[in-house]
Design an enzyme around this catalytic site. Structure first.
Site, PDB file in Angstrom:
ATOM      1  N   GLU A 119      -9.005  -6.864   4.066  1.00 39.25           N
ATOM      2  CA  GLU A 119      -8.218  -7.950   3.457  1.00 39.25           C
ATOM      3  C   GLU A 119      -7.601  -8.869   4.520  1.00 39.25           C
ATOM      4  OE1 GLU A 119      -5.697  -5.788   0.657  1.00 39.25           O
ATOM      5  OE2 GLU A 119      -7.520  -5.121  -0.369  1.00 39.25           O
ATOM      6  N   TYR A 166       0.798  -1.242   0.000  1.00 38.00           N
ATOM      7  CA  TYR A 166       0.000   0.000   0.000  1.00 38.00           C
ATOM      8  C   TYR A 166       0.827   1.287   0.000  1.00 38.00           C
ATOM      9  CZ  TYR A 166      -4.403  -2.397  -0.105  1.00 38.00           C
ATOM     10  OH  TYR A 166      -5.457  -3.153  -0.531  1.00 38.00           O
TER      11      TYR A 166
HETATM   12  C1  HEM Z   1      -7.514  -4.429  -8.743  1.00 39.68           C
HETATM   13  C2  HEM Z   1      -8.440  -0.305  -6.381  1.00 39.68           C
HETATM   14  C3  HEM Z   1      -4.354  -0.897  -3.835  1.00 39.68           C
HETATM   15  C4  HEM Z   1      -2.996  -4.298  -7.006  1.00 39.68           C
HETATM   16  C5  HEM Z   1      -8.128  -3.288  -8.291  1.00 39.68           C
HETATM   17  C6  HEM Z   1      -9.404  -2.804  -8.764  1.00 39.68           C
HETATM   18  C7  HEM Z   1      -9.656  -1.649  -8.123  1.00 39.68           C
HETATM   19  C8  HEM Z   1      -8.542  -1.382  -7.231  1.00 39.68           C
HETATM   20  C9  HEM Z   1     -10.875  -0.767  -8.292  1.00 39.68           C
HETATM   21  C10 HEM Z   1     -10.292  -3.511  -9.808  1.00 39.68           C
HETATM   22  C11 HEM Z   1     -11.098  -4.550  -9.078  1.00 39.68           C
HETATM   23  C12 HEM Z   1     -11.820  -5.537  -9.975  1.00 39.68           C
HETATM   24  O1  HEM Z   1     -11.436  -5.700 -11.117  1.00 39.68           O
HETATM   25  O2  HEM Z   1     -12.765  -6.193  -9.507  1.00 39.68           O
HETATM   26  C13 HEM Z   1      -7.422  -0.129  -5.462  1.00 39.68           C
HETATM   27  C14 HEM Z   1      -7.376   0.937  -4.474  1.00 39.68           C
HETATM   28  C15 HEM Z   1      -6.222   0.775  -3.751  1.00 39.68           C
HETATM   29  C16 HEM Z   1      -5.551  -0.397  -4.293  1.00 39.68           C
HETATM   30  C17 HEM Z   1      -8.424   2.026  -4.326  1.00 39.68           C
HETATM   31  C18 HEM Z   1      -5.666   1.595  -2.621  1.00 39.68           C
HETATM   32  C19 HEM Z   1      -6.365   2.117  -1.664  1.00 39.68           C
HETATM   33  C20 HEM Z   1      -3.612  -1.853  -4.482  1.00 39.68           C
HETATM   34  C21 HEM Z   1      -2.258  -2.245  -4.122  1.00 39.68           C
HETATM   35  C22 HEM Z   1      -1.865  -3.183  -5.038  1.00 39.68           C
HETATM   36  C23 HEM Z   1      -2.981  -3.400  -5.949  1.00 39.68           C
HETATM   37  C24 HEM Z   1      -1.483  -1.692  -2.928  1.00 39.68           C
HETATM   38  C25 HEM Z   1      -0.519  -3.890  -5.163  1.00 39.68           C
HETATM   39  C26 HEM Z   1       0.598  -3.237  -5.299  1.00 39.68           C
HETATM   40  C27 HEM Z   1      -4.115  -4.619  -7.761  1.00 39.68           C
HETATM   41  C28 HEM Z   1      -4.117  -5.619  -8.801  1.00 39.68           C
HETATM   42  C29 HEM Z   1      -5.433  -5.674  -9.293  1.00 39.68           C
HETATM   43  C30 HEM Z   1      -6.188  -4.696  -8.547  1.00 39.68           C
HETATM   44  C31 HEM Z   1      -2.924  -6.436  -9.267  1.00 39.68           C
HETATM   45  C32 HEM Z   1      -5.994  -6.597 -10.392  1.00 39.68           C
HETATM   46  C33 HEM Z   1      -6.164  -5.899 -11.681  1.00 39.68           C
HETATM   47  C34 HEM Z   1      -4.949  -5.898 -12.562  1.00 39.68           C
HETATM   48  O3  HEM Z   1      -4.135  -6.816 -12.485  1.00 39.68           O
HETATM   49  O4  HEM Z   1      -4.816  -4.979 -13.368  1.00 39.68           O
HETATM   50  N1  HEM Z   1      -7.626  -2.415  -7.349  1.00 39.68           N
HETATM   51  N2  HEM Z   1      -6.309  -0.905  -5.316  1.00 39.68           N
HETATM   52  N3  HEM Z   1      -4.008  -2.580  -5.580  1.00 39.68           N
HETATM   53  N4  HEM Z   1      -5.365  -4.088  -7.630  1.00 39.68           N
HETATM   54 FE1  HEM Z   1      -5.860  -2.570  -6.400  1.00 39.68          FE
END
Ligand code: HEM
Length: 404
Positions: A137, A95
Site C-alpha cells: 500500500e 493495522y
Molecule cells: C476490504 C482484507 C486490514 C479496512 C477488504 C477486503 C479484504 C480485506 C479481503 C475486501 C476487498 C474487496 O472487496 O475487493 C484485509 C486483511 C487485512 C485488512 C487481510 C489485514 C491484514 C484492514 C485494515 C482496515 C481495513 C487495517 C482499516 C481499519 C477495509 C475496508 C474495506 C476492506 C474499509 C472495504 C470493504 C468494506 O467497507 O466493508 N479488506 N483487510 N482493512 N478493508 Fe481490509
C-alpha cells in the site's frame, strides 16, 4: 521471519479457523466497532449488515495462514485488496487496531483451545501479513500522489454535469475544484467517493467505476439507483441521484483497481456486461476505440429492457466508428423495445451463443455484472476452453467466489 514452530502452529490452526472463521470475524467487527466507532467512517455499513465483508476477510485470513511461509503466492490477492485499501485511505496505524481485535475474537470464540502459544503465533503471523499489506500500500500511495495530476487522500471535485442515462442509471461528470490536472487511469479502474449525508452520524465511502476513457479533463461515473432507502447502499445511491445536483462538491480519491483492459495486446477482446456492470466496460470500449481502432472488439450488454439500458446511444456511436460488434440482450423486452428493434437477442447470454458468435480461441474476455451473470459467463467460458489467463472479471462489492 517466523520460526518453524510458529509456522507449524499457524498451519495446524487453519482447519480450526475454517470452522470458526466467520464467527471469529463477526465477533471481531462487533468488538472493534464498539471500541473504535470512528472506523465506521471508513467501513461500508451495507457490507457489514450482509456479512459479505466478514466472508471476504475470513477467506483472506485462511489464505494467508495457508501460505504464511510463502506470502508471495498470494500477492495477486494482496494487490487487489491493497488497491481497495489505498482507495479508501487505510493507513499503517489502522493495522494494529485490526490485529488486536482479531486476537480478542479468536480468544473469545475458541475459548480454552486458544492457548497462549496459539495466540502468540497468530500475533506474529498477523504482523507478517499486515507488513505485506502495508508495504504494497505504501508503494501505491506514492504512485497515486506522485503521478501527474495525482494526489493523496481525498480531493474536492465539482459535479459539472449530471446526465440521466436510463430510468435507473445517472452519470456524474466530475472536475477538480482546483482546476488543475487529474491523474490518468486504466480503463476498468474505480474511484472512491466520501459522502457526508445530512443526519447521518458517519461518512459513507463507495467505489464507482470510471465509465469514460482516460485522458479527459473530467472523471465520469455512472451510478445505479439501488432500491430501498432503508439499506445503506440504497441510501448512498439515492442521495447521489436525488440530492447531489450540478455545482455540488464531492470528495474523491485517486483512481485505483487491478481490473483493467490490457491495451498493449492486439488480440481480439470481448467485453461482457450485465446491468450497471457496463460502466467499466464502456470505459474499456471508449479507450480501445480511441487507442486501437483496428482491434477486433465485441461489446455484449445484457439488460432487462430498454428502460434500464444505459449509455445505449454512446455505445452505438462508438461501435459505428471503430471495429466493434455490439450485441444487446434483453431478457424482458417491452412492447416498445420490440417495435423499435432496440435489442438483438431476447434472453440471456448462453454458452451456445458465445460459441457461435465470439472468438473463443483467441479473445481476452472481460466481464462485470450481477453475481448470477458472472457465474454463468465464467462457467460458459471455462466449458468452451477459454484459458484462465484470458478471463478477467470484477465484482462490485467485496470479492466472492465464482465457483458453483
Ligand atoms: C476490504 C482484507 C486490514 C479496512 C477488504 C477486503 C479484504 C480485506 C479481503 C475486501 C476487498 C474487496 O472487496 O475487493 C484485509 C486483511 C487485512 C485488512 C487481510 C489485514 C491484514 C484492514 C485494515 C482496515 C481495513 C487495517 C482499516 C481499519 C477495509 C475496508 C474495506 C476492506 C474499509 C472495504 C470493504 C468494506 O467497507 O466493508 N479488506 N483487510 N482493512 N478493508 Fe481490509
Amino acid at each position: 521471519m517466523l520460526d518453524q514452530k510458529t509456522i507449524e502452529i499457524i498451519k495446524s490452526t487453519v482447519p480450526v479457523l475454517e470452522v470458526h472463521g466467520e464467527q471469529i470475524t463477526t465477533v471481531f467487527y462487533k468488538t472493534m466497532f464498539e471500541n473504535h466507532p470512528e472506523l465506521l467512517n471508513i467501513f461500508n455499513h451495507a457490507n457489514q449488515k450482509q456479512g459479505r465483508q466478514q466472508r471476504a476477510l475470513a477467506g483472506t485470513v485462511y489464505a494467508a495462514a495457508k501460505y504464511i511461509d510463502n506470502l508471495e503466492a498470494i500477492l495477486p490477492v494482496v494487490n487487489q485488496i491493497a488497491h481497495k485499501h489505498r482507495s479508501l485511505g487505510i493507513l499503517p496505524e489502522h493495522y494494529p487496531i485490526v490485529g488486536k481485535h482479531l486476537l480478542i475474537a479468536i480468544k473469545e470464540v475458541l475459548g480454552d483451545a486458544a492457548t497462549d502459544e496459539i495466540i502468540n503465533a497468530w500475533a506474529e503471523a498477523y504482523g507478517v501479513i499486515a507488513d505485506a499489506f502495508i508495504s504494497v500500500e505504501a508503494e501505491m500511495y506514492d504512485a497515486a500522489a506522485n503521478q501527474r495530476g495525482g494526489w493523496d487522500g481525498f480531493r474536492p471535485f465539482i459535479v459539472e454535469k449530471k446526465v440521466e442515462e436510463s430510468e435507473v442509471i445517472t452519470s456524474f461528470y466530475l472536475k477538480p475544484v482546483d482546476g488543475k490536472a487529474i491523474a490518468s487511469f486504466k480503463p476498468g479502474q474505480y474511484i472512491s467517493i466520501k459522502l457526508e449525508i445530512e443526519g447521518e452520524e458517519f461518512t459513507h465511502i463507495r467505489q464507482y467505476s470510471l465509465s469514460d476513457a482516460p485522458g479527459k479533463d473530467y472523471y465520469r461515473i455512472s451510478v445505479k439507483k439501488e432500491a430501498g432507502m432503508e439499506t445503506p447502499d440504497g441510501k448512498v445511491s439515492n442521495y447521489l441521484h436525488n440530492t447531489v445536483e450540478e455545482g455540488e462538491v464531492l470528495q474523491i480519491s485517486a483512481p485505483a483497481g487491478d481490473f483493467f483492459l490490457d491495451t498493449e495486446k492486439n488480440t481480439p477482446v470481448v467485453l461482457l456486461s450485465g446491468g450497471v456492470g457496463l460502466t467499466p466496460m464502456v470505459s474499456m470500449l471508449n479507450t480501445v476505440a480511441e487507442l486501437q481502432p483496428e482491434k477486433e472488439v465485441t461489446f455484449i450488454h445484457a439488460a432487462q429492457n430498454g428502460k434500464v439500458h444505459a449509455l445505449k446511444d454512446e455505445v452505438a456511436a462508438t461501435a459505428a466508428k471503430a471495429k466493434v460488434k455490439s450485441v444487446v440482450f434483453y431478457d424482458q423486452p417491452t412492447e416498445e423495445d420490440r417495435e423499435n428493434n432496440s435489442f438483438d437477442v431476447e434472453g440471456y447470454v448462453t454458452k451456445e451463443w458465445l460459441k457461435e458468435n465470439v472468438n473463443v480461441e483467441q479473445a481476452d474476455f472481460y466481464f462485470c455484472g450481477p453475481v448470477s451473470f458472472m457465474k454463468a459467463i465464467n462457467a460458459a467460458l471455462k466449458d468452451l476452453g477459454v484459458t484462465e489467463d484470458r478471463i478477467h472479471f470484477e465484482f462490485f462489492g467485496p470479492m466472492a467466489s465464482l465457483e458453483a
